[in-house]
Write an enzyme that holds these catalytic residues in place. Structure first.
Site, mmCIF file in Angstrom:
data_model
loop_
_atom_site.group_PDB
_atom_site.id
_atom_site.type_symbol
_atom_site.label_atom_id
_atom_site.label_comp_id
_atom_site.label_asym_id
_atom_site.label_seq_id
_atom_site.Cartn_x
_atom_site.Cartn_y
_atom_site.Cartn_z
ATOM 1 N N CYS A 1 1.072 -1.197 0.028
ATOM 2 C CA CYS A 1 0.053 0.079 -0.051
ATOM 3 C C CYS A 1 0.810 1.302 0.101
ATOM 4 C CB CYS A 1 -0.854 -0.023 1.203
ATOM 5 S SG CYS A 1 -1.846 -1.452 1.550
HETATM 6 O O1 KQY Z 1 -3.984 -0.003 2.433
HETATM 7 C C1 KQY Z 1 -4.118 0.977 1.818
HETATM 8 N N1 KQY Z 1 -4.073 0.916 0.576
HETATM 9 C C2 KQY Z 1 -4.433 2.309 2.425
HETATM 10 C C3 KQY Z 1 -5.028 2.277 3.641
HETATM 11 C C4 KQY Z 1 -5.273 3.612 4.065
HETATM 12 C C5 KQY Z 1 -5.492 3.677 5.559
HETATM 13 C C6 KQY Z 1 -5.528 5.094 6.090
HETATM 14 N N2 KQY Z 1 -5.619 5.191 7.528
#
Ligand code: KQY
Length: 370
Positions: free
Chosen positions: A361
């Site tokens: 992520c």
């Molecule tokens: O997992 C993701 N792709 C993004 C997560 C965002 C979480 C923000 N608190």
């Protein structure tokens, strides 16, 4: 810097561009420096250490660029001092390059462009994770400007990079929990969403898993649950514990994957990888997050969506999260088996998980030019 021209009348597919698989060669990886105190505990100090470790690990395999706000620039430069890490100044609302960065597409002439999806902080007013995301929605454009890449903006079509995975041969995998969530594109049905994916990523087959991992803050991003490891093969997060809320989710995904055919007509080989934990934040960890209006409160009762699937494929390497869990060793062995030609590097993933995601992520690959 002048903006690069967009190509409003066309789509990547019409122009001969496609999204490559993550295992295809990269020019570099992009990351964003964490700093929001209402998402990262202790004013993001521990998260910054974790991000710096990830950046340094990736830099062993390919160059890394980290986008950093003006306020954090000097601190980040000091923490990221490495010959293969470039720091560029850029404002953002948070630190998820997978979701706010561009999705790069390539053509047969070895050129690359980028898709700049509309971003709404994982749900906008209905379940979004913060209430102002203007800087984040600019990140893709800024990155493409820096790289001198033409940009396809999907005004009115919301998507995050973590909600899709492709095999580079015409197949995309996603979850209905996210892409058909009314807080993303309520005006579009599944057929129209697929049409956007076909046009902007040049895929032919979309595999819809019903849901992602339980309690994932993104409405079930596929990149925390299931990904391609090569054409025709995926790895799926798995639990045999019937008390785990993921039990039904894993089985529902498996039922879809067992009967799916990819764009080349192949049946998929599905590898399972255990889900760590169950993991929860401690009271101490939650206390370090500063509450703010519009941001999600952290409590020790919330299950963390920890997953070994949330790894990044670098040139010659796999950068994967570990959780100080007894399943870490099994996960590492599975990744070694799935990627025999790459060096598997397991890094502490807990601090990134506390912020709501993991290594995949916070990274975004930029394909190498042919
Ligand atoms: O997992 C993701 N792709 C993004 C997560 C965002 C979480 C923000 N608190």
């Amino acid at each position: 810097m002048p903006s690069m021209p967009t190509t409003p009348a066309a789509t990547p597919r019409a122009d001969g561009f496609r999204m490559p698989a993550e295992w295809e060669p990269h020019a570099r990886s992009w990351m964003i420096w964490p700093e929001r105190p209402d998402n990262w505990r202790l004013r993001a100090g521990p998260a910054q250490a974790a991000f710096a470790t990830v950046a340094r690990a990736i830099a062993e395999f390919e160059p890394v660029t980290v986008c950093v706000s003006a306020a954090e620039y000097d601190n980040a430069c000091a923490r990221l001092d490495h010959p293969d890490i470039r720091v560029v100044e850029m404002e953002s609302d948070d630190a998820w390059a997978r979701d706010t960065g561009p999705t790069f597409v390539v053509n047969d002439a070895g050129e690359s462009r980028g898709v700049d999806w509309t971003f709404n902080a994982w749900g906008g007013p209905s379940g979004g994770l913060y209430d102002s995301w203007g800087h984040d929605d600019e990140v893709a454009r800024r990155i493409l400007e820096i790289e001198g890449c033409a940009r396809y903006r999907t005004d009115g079509f919301v998507l995050e990079g973590g909600s899709i995975h492709v095999d580079g041969e015409g197949t995309l995998i996603t979850t209905a929990e996210c892409l058909q969530n009314p807080n993303r594109n309520p005006h579009l049905d599944r057929e129209r969403i697929e049409a956007m994916l076909r046009d902007y990523l040049a895929v032919d087959t979309v595999i819809w898993l019903p849901e992602g991992l339980y309690n994932d803050e993104t409405d079930g991003h596929v990149d925390n649950f299931c990904c391609f490891v090569r054409p025709g093969e995926v790895v799926l997060a798995w639990t045999d514990d019937p008390r785990d809320p993921n039990h039904a989710r894993c089985r529902a995904a498996m039922r879809v994957l067992e009967i799916a055919r990819d764009a080349a007509g192949r049946r998929l080989v599905v590898h399972r990888i255990p889900i760590p934990g169950p993991l929860y934040a401690t009271a101490d960890e939650c206390a370090g997050v500063e509450p703010a209006p519009g941001s999600r409160e952290r409590t020790p009762l919330d299950r963390l969506a920890g997953s070994y699937v949330n790894f990044y494929i670098a040139n010659g390497g796999i950068i994967a999260p570990a959780f100080d869990d007894y399943k870490d060793a099994e996960a590492e062995a599975i990744l070694h088996r799935l990627f025999p030609d790459r060096r598997v590097v397991m890094l502490p993933g807990r601090e990134i998980l506390l912020g709501g995601g993991n290594i995949h992520c916070i990274t975004q690959q930029q394909p190498a030019l042919g």
